[in-house]
Write a protein that holds these residues in place. Structure first.
Motif, PDB file in Angstrom:
ATOM      1  N   ALA A  56       0.844  -1.202   0.000  1.00  0.00           N
ATOM      2  CA  ALA A  56       0.000   0.000   0.000  1.00  0.00           C
ATOM      3  C   ALA A  56       0.876   1.247   0.000  1.00  0.00           C
ATOM      4  O   ALA A  56       0.584   2.232  -0.688  1.00  0.00           O
ATOM      5  CB  ALA A  56      -0.911  -0.007   1.218  1.00  0.00           C
ATOM      6  N   LYS A  57       1.947   1.187   0.759  1.00  0.00           N
ATOM      7  CA  LYS A  57       2.864   2.319   0.841  1.00  0.00           C
ATOM      8  C   LYS A  57       3.478   2.597  -0.542  1.00  0.00           C
ATOM      9  O   LYS A  57       3.513   3.745  -1.007  1.00  0.00           O
ATOM     10  CB  LYS A  57       3.965   1.997   1.848  1.00  0.00           C
ATOM     11  N   ALA A  58       3.918   1.511  -1.186  1.00  0.00           N
ATOM     12  CA  ALA A  58       4.554   1.661  -2.496  1.00  0.00           C
ATOM     13  C   ALA A  58       3.581   2.232  -3.520  1.00  0.00           C
ATOM     14  O   ALA A  58       3.946   3.030  -4.382  1.00  0.00           O
ATOM     15  CB  ALA A  58       5.093   0.309  -2.956  1.00  0.00           C
ATOM     16  N   LYS A  59       2.324   1.824  -3.412  1.00  0.00           N
ATOM     17  CA  LYS A  59       1.341   2.264  -4.406  1.00  0.00           C
ATOM     18  C   LYS A  59       0.614   3.541  -4.002  1.00  0.00           C
ATOM     19  O   LYS A  59      -0.273   4.010  -4.720  1.00  0.00           O
ATOM     20  CB  LYS A  59       0.310   1.161  -4.624  1.00  0.00           C
ATOM     21  N   GLY A  60       0.943   4.064  -2.821  1.00  0.00           N
ATOM     22  CA  GLY A  60       0.284   5.288  -2.361  1.00  0.00           C
ATOM     23  C   GLY A  60      -1.175   5.078  -1.977  1.00  0.00           C
ATOM     24  O   GLY A  60      -1.969   6.015  -1.997  1.00  0.00           O
ATOM     25  N   LEU A  61      -1.519   3.834  -1.593  1.00  0.00           N
ATOM     26  CA  LEU A  61      -2.896   3.574  -1.160  1.00  0.00           C
ATOM     27  C   LEU A  61      -3.040   3.844   0.340  1.00  0.00           C
ATOM     28  O   LEU A  61      -2.062   3.790   1.079  1.00  0.00           O
ATOM     29  CB  LEU A  61      -3.257   2.109  -1.416  1.00  0.00           C
ATOM     30  N   LYS A  62      -4.259   4.138   0.763  1.00  0.00           N
ATOM     31  CA  LYS A  62      -4.526   4.308   2.182  1.00  0.00           C
ATOM     32  C   LYS A  62      -5.043   2.991   2.755  1.00  0.00           C
ATOM     33  O   LYS A  62      -5.654   2.193   2.036  1.00  0.00           O
ATOM     34  CB  LYS A  62      -5.595   5.384   2.409  1.00  0.00           C
ATOM     35  N   LEU A  63      -4.828   2.795   4.064  1.00  0.00           N
ATOM     36  CA  LEU A  63      -5.358   1.605   4.736  1.00  0.00           C
ATOM     37  C   LEU A  63      -6.324   2.033   5.839  1.00  0.00           C
ATOM     38  O   LEU A  63      -6.037   2.966   6.584  1.00  0.00           O
ATOM     39  CB  LEU A  63      -4.226   0.799   5.377  1.00  0.00           C
ATOM     40  N   SER A  64      -7.446   1.336   5.926  1.00  0.00           N
ATOM     41  CA  SER A  64      -8.344   1.521   7.066  1.00  0.00           C
ATOM     42  C   SER A  64      -8.516   0.161   7.719  1.00  0.00           C
ATOM     43  O   SER A  64      -8.540  -0.862   7.031  1.00  0.00           O
ATOM     44  CB  SER A  64      -9.712   2.020   6.616  1.00  0.00           C
ATOM     45  N   ILE A  65      -8.643   0.154   9.034  1.00  0.00           N
ATOM     46  CA  ILE A  65      -8.698  -1.118   9.749  1.00  0.00           C
ATOM     47  C   ILE A  65     -10.100  -1.310  10.324  1.00  0.00           C
ATOM     48  O   ILE A  65     -10.634  -0.418  10.980  1.00  0.00           O
ATOM     49  CB  ILE A  65      -7.657  -1.140  10.889  1.00  0.00           C
ATOM     50  N   ALA A  66     -10.670  -2.481  10.062  1.00  0.00           N
ATOM     51  CA  ALA A  66     -12.047  -2.717  10.489  1.00  0.00           C
ATOM     52  C   ALA A  66     -12.161  -3.989  11.311  1.00  0.00           C
ATOM     53  O   ALA A  66     -11.474  -4.978  11.064  1.00  0.00           O
ATOM     54  CB  ALA A  66     -12.957  -2.825   9.265  1.00  0.00           C
ATOM     55  N   GLY A  67     -13.024  -3.943  12.313  1.00  0.00           N
ATOM     56  CA  GLY A  67     -13.406  -5.143  13.055  1.00  0.00           C
ATOM     57  C   GLY A  67     -14.865  -5.417  12.728  1.00  0.00           C
ATOM     58  O   GLY A  67     -15.215  -5.687  11.581  1.00  0.00           O
ATOM     59  N   TYR A  77     -13.209   2.815   7.526  1.00  0.00           N
ATOM     60  CA  TYR A  77     -13.095   2.763   6.063  1.00  0.00           C
ATOM     61  C   TYR A  77     -12.761   4.157   5.565  1.00  0.00           C
ATOM     62  O   TYR A  77     -12.866   5.135   6.316  1.00  0.00           O
ATOM     63  CB  TYR A  77     -14.389   2.245   5.432  1.00  0.00           C
ATOM     64  N   TYR A  78     -12.344   4.220   4.316  1.00  0.00           N
ATOM     65  CA  TYR A  78     -12.024   5.513   3.720  1.00  0.00           C
ATOM     66  C   TYR A  78     -12.132   5.353   2.208  1.00  0.00           C
ATOM     67  O   TYR A  78     -11.856   4.284   1.661  1.00  0.00           O
ATOM     68  CB  TYR A  78     -10.604   5.942   4.128  1.00  0.00           C
ATOM     69  N   LYS A  79     -12.504   6.421   1.565  1.00  0.00           N
ATOM     70  CA  LYS A  79     -12.697   6.378   0.116  1.00  0.00           C
ATOM     71  C   LYS A  79     -11.419   5.880  -0.587  1.00  0.00           C
ATOM     72  O   LYS A  79     -10.324   6.361  -0.297  1.00  0.00           O
ATOM     73  CB  LYS A  79     -13.039   7.789  -0.374  1.00  0.00           C
ATOM     74  N   ASP A  80     -11.591   4.923  -1.465  1.00  0.00           N
ATOM     75  CA  ASP A  80     -10.498   4.353  -2.278  1.00  0.00           C
ATOM     76  C   ASP A  80      -9.389   3.686  -1.461  1.00  0.00           C
ATOM     77  O   ASP A  80      -8.320   3.389  -1.991  1.00  0.00           O
ATOM     78  CB  ASP A  80      -9.869   5.412  -3.197  1.00  0.00           C
ATOM     79  N   ALA A  81      -9.638   3.462  -0.176  1.00  0.00           N
ATOM     80  CA  ALA A  81      -8.618   2.802   0.647  1.00  0.00           C
ATOM     81  C   ALA A  81      -8.794   1.286   0.594  1.00  0.00           C
ATOM     82  O   ALA A  81      -9.833   0.779   0.168  1.00  0.00           O
ATOM     83  CB  ALA A  81      -8.744   3.281   2.086  1.00  0.00           C
ATOM     84  N   VAL A  82      -7.760   0.575   1.036  1.00  0.00           N
ATOM     85  CA  VAL A  82      -7.911  -0.863   1.252  1.00  0.00           C
ATOM     86  C   VAL A  82      -8.392  -1.028   2.692  1.00  0.00           C
ATOM     87  O   VAL A  82      -7.775  -0.513   3.625  1.00  0.00           O
ATOM     88  CB  VAL A  82      -6.561  -1.597   1.070  1.00  0.00           C
ATOM     89  N   VAL A  83      -9.512  -1.705   2.865  1.00  0.00           N
ATOM     90  CA  VAL A  83     -10.031  -1.935   4.208  1.00  0.00           C
ATOM     91  C   VAL A  83      -9.524  -3.297   4.691  1.00  0.00           C
ATOM     92  O   VAL A  83      -9.756  -4.310   4.031  1.00  0.00           O
ATOM     93  CB  VAL A  83     -11.570  -1.896   4.214  1.00  0.00           C
TER      94      VAL A  83
END
Lengths: 471, 193
Positions: A56-67, A77-83
């Motif tokens: 994600a860092k390399a591709k400039g993606l954001k991460l959101s963490i979900a339970g 969650y976040y727009k266009d992020a990987v959840v």
């Protein structure tokens, strides 16, 4: 007949076409702000998660963490992020009955923990009233619950392992990487992925439930004089009437008192509390829509709880309240939580103001429960700045723009009263409070967000809470 | 019984089935963590359905109506038990039962459709049968979703059981051998059999 069926289908199409019902969008328990995310990835293994962070860092993606995604302010969650959905990362790693410790992966729920520790006569110190939440989610919001002796959840966390924005796994405790401990705990997923947690447990016990009906104005005296000084009362919850006939006048208090004459082994079989869901759900639906329903609900609760007085229950069974009857999935509206923490001396005055504002703003308040939290300012974003009574308010509101605007207006007024009472409000819920109100209630914000930038300069871990208040 | 009553009873049956079926799939999926396990539950259903067909086949012509009643009653039983199942083993057992009921229903439905229609003029009857059962299924699915939103899936199981029971009763009522007390107008119905 076919025409009738087709029109019925059309009506359903229109009724369910609001964006909160769109299965291709991601949201949380509030069903507000649905957005498209890049993808949802099930957390399964350490190596996979490290790979994900680096990728994600390399591709400039954001991460959101979900339970379980029960928070309501877009924390997961976040727009266009990987959840990163951690619910599949849910093993109980070890239980040490001697040391009263459990090591558990972040995606496990309190129910998993209860199942693992119950056979050893052990129990969780602090958790929410319901046992459906994940451990990772609960420590990220620094949860609290019915226990009135053990503070907020941070107190029962010994350590945890954190996958940082740099892709490293580090041990975090009060002695190792200690700076991160009060940041990531109650850190709303902004400092990294919590992998596994070591929790300090307590003994399971047998409690006798007792329910006392009273006038609301007597409650805080009752709590301070009868409940707090009695060390045998371990759990406590109270309820304020929102029914028309006794609106903010009646309350009942439910105490769980240790009964040492009873043997734990006779009472510690884990039970489901989700019985009679259908009638409960129907009644709660009527409660949502009519004053008559609110009166009926309150009268039934009074009857039901007073009837239950003197019930014997183990601690583990007391910490798994029913929830299925409250589930609400219908389009266009939802039940939305708010929670206000008020210092004991200011409680009576605040409650009366709260009741008045809710009436004036015509907000649909479904129920209010009261819990107690001891002062605990270890977490940087701590809500328990003093010993506080927490008012958990469940509102029902339309998800439309106008409906939400009205909620915001009401909540902003309530928060002003909270601030005047030197209280605080809870952050896992919808971001109705203004930036100014947030900063006023959480003076640690500057340090919190400065450290966020130190530990995660690229803002890899991202969510709407950070977007709205981190700026 | 005649075609009209077959359509009525089977529309009620599809109402019962349509109401629960899509939601039942969700319910089953929640029981198993893997799709393979979920697939297995359905394979068991088809195995029992196929296995009993050979045994049922020679009895169809004589006992078609009876099978239809037994099938609906069996499904009613399954629907009543489903909310109380506590293990995957029970689910498989119920899948076996439902597969058997399915075989009885599907086979007797075809036989009775053939019995109540004439070669060369079957189109209209079968069309009408398909229309009413499909429409019933459509209403059932919409109603089912609405009911789960308001109540629970368990209530849907019980309602479905009630409808299966009604469908069995409808067939039984139009086929009871109480000919002496039958009114003039209904004699023709009994004569069909």
């Amino acid at each position: 007949m076919l025409l009738l069926l087709a029109s019925l289908a059309f009506v359903q199409y229109v009724r369910t076409s609001s964006s909160d019902q769109n299965p291709y969008l991601m949201t949380d328990y509030s069903r507000l702000h649905p957005v498209k995310v890049e993808r949802v990835l099930q957390g399964e293994a350490e190596a996979q998660l490290i790979g994900l962070v680096k990728d994600a860092k390399a591709k400039g993606l954001k991460l959101s963490i979900a339970g379980q995604r029960h928070s309501q302010g877009g924390h997961t969650y976040y727009k266009d992020a990987v959840v990163v959905d951690m619910t599949s990362y849910n093993q109980v790693l070890s239980v040490d009955p001697e040391a009263k410790r459990i090591v558990v992966q972040a995606g496990a729920t309190w129910e998993d923990v209860q199942k693992a520790v119950n056979p050893y006569g052990l129990s969780v110190k602090t958790m929410q009233s319901l046992n459906v939440f994940t451990i990772g989610g609960s420590i990220s919001i620094n949860a609290h619950g019915r226990d009135i002796r053990n503070g907020s959840l941070i107190k029962s966390v010994e350590s945890f392992r954190l996958l940082t924005a740099g892709g490293d796994i580090i041990q975090v405790s009060r002695t190792e990487n200690a700076e991160l401990f009060p940041l990531a705990l109650g850190g709303y997923g902004l400092f990294g992925i919590i992998l596994d947690v070591t929790l300090i447990l307590t003994e399971d016990e047998v409690y006798r439930e007792s329910t006392v009906l009273m006038n609301l104005e007597e409650y805080s005296d009752y709590f301070q004089n009868e409940v707090l000084p009695n060390p045998d009362i371990r759990l406590h919850i109270a309820r304020i009437s929102v029914a028309e006939d006794s609106y903010f006048k009646e309350a009942f208090s439910k105490n769980y008192t240790v009964d040492r004459s009873l043997k734990l082994s006779d009472h510690n079989k884990l039970k489901s509390n989700d019985n009679w869901v259908a009638p409960g759900k129907l009644l709660f639906n009527i409660n949502r829509s009519t004053d008559w329903g609110k009166n009926a609900q309150w009268n039934l609760q009074k009857h039901f709880f007073v009837e239950q007085s003197d019930k014997i229950v183990s601690r583990n069974n007391a910490m798994r309240a029913a929830s299925a009857f409250m589930e609400y999935s219908q389009p266009g509206a939802n039940d939305l939580l708010q929670e206000y923490f008020i210092p004991l001396p200011q409680f009576d005055a605040f409650v009366q103001r709260l009741g008045a504002i809710v009436k004036e703003e015509d907000m649909n308040l479904l129920n209010i429960t009261i819990r107690y939290v001891n002062k605990d300012d270890e977490a940087v974003l701590s809500y328990a700045k003093q010993d506080m009574l927490a008012l958990v308010c469940l509102f029902h509101a339309p998800l439309s723009k106008a409906g939400q605007q009205r909620m915001k207006q009401g909540v902003e007024r309530i928060i002003n009263e909270v601030i005047a009472s030197e209280g605080s409000y809870y952050l896992p819920y919808i971001a109705y409070p203004t930036l100014e109100q947030f900063r006023n209630v959480y003076p640690g914000y500057e340090y919190f967000f400065a450290k966020k930038k130190d530990y995660d300069p690229d803002e890899l871990f991202m969510n709407y809470f950070y977007e709205q208040y981190g700026g | 019984m005649n075609l009209k009553w077959l359509i009525r009873s089977q529309s009620i049956m599809t109402l019962a089935a349509g109401m629960i079926y899509p939601y039942y799939l969700l319910f089953l999926k929640n029981l198993g963590n893997s799709f393979s396990k979920y697939g297995l539950a359905f394979a068991v259903f088809t195995i029992s359905s196929a296995a009993v067909s050979h045994w049922l086949a020679p009895r169809l012509d004589k006992h078609g109506v009876c099978m239809m009643i037994v099938s609906s009653l069996g499904m009613m039983g399954a629907m009543l038990v489903f909310p109380w199942t506590s293990s995957y083993g029970w689910v498989l057992l119920l899948q076996l039962l439902m597969g058997t009921c399915n075989a009885m229903q599907r086979m007797s439905e075809r036989v009775l459709l053939a019995d109540y229609t004439e070669p060369g003029s079957r189109g209209a009857g079968i069309g009408s049968y398909h229309f009413w059962t499909s429409v019933a299924s459509g209403f059932a699915v919409i109603l089912g979703g609405f009911l789960i939103d308001w109540l629970t899936i368990n209530i849907l199981f019980y309602l479905s059981a009630l409808l299966y029971g009604t469908s069995a009763w409808t067939i039984w009522r139009t086929n009871r051998p109480a000919v002496p007390r039958a009114k003039e107008g209904s004699v023709s119905e009994h004569n069909v059999l």
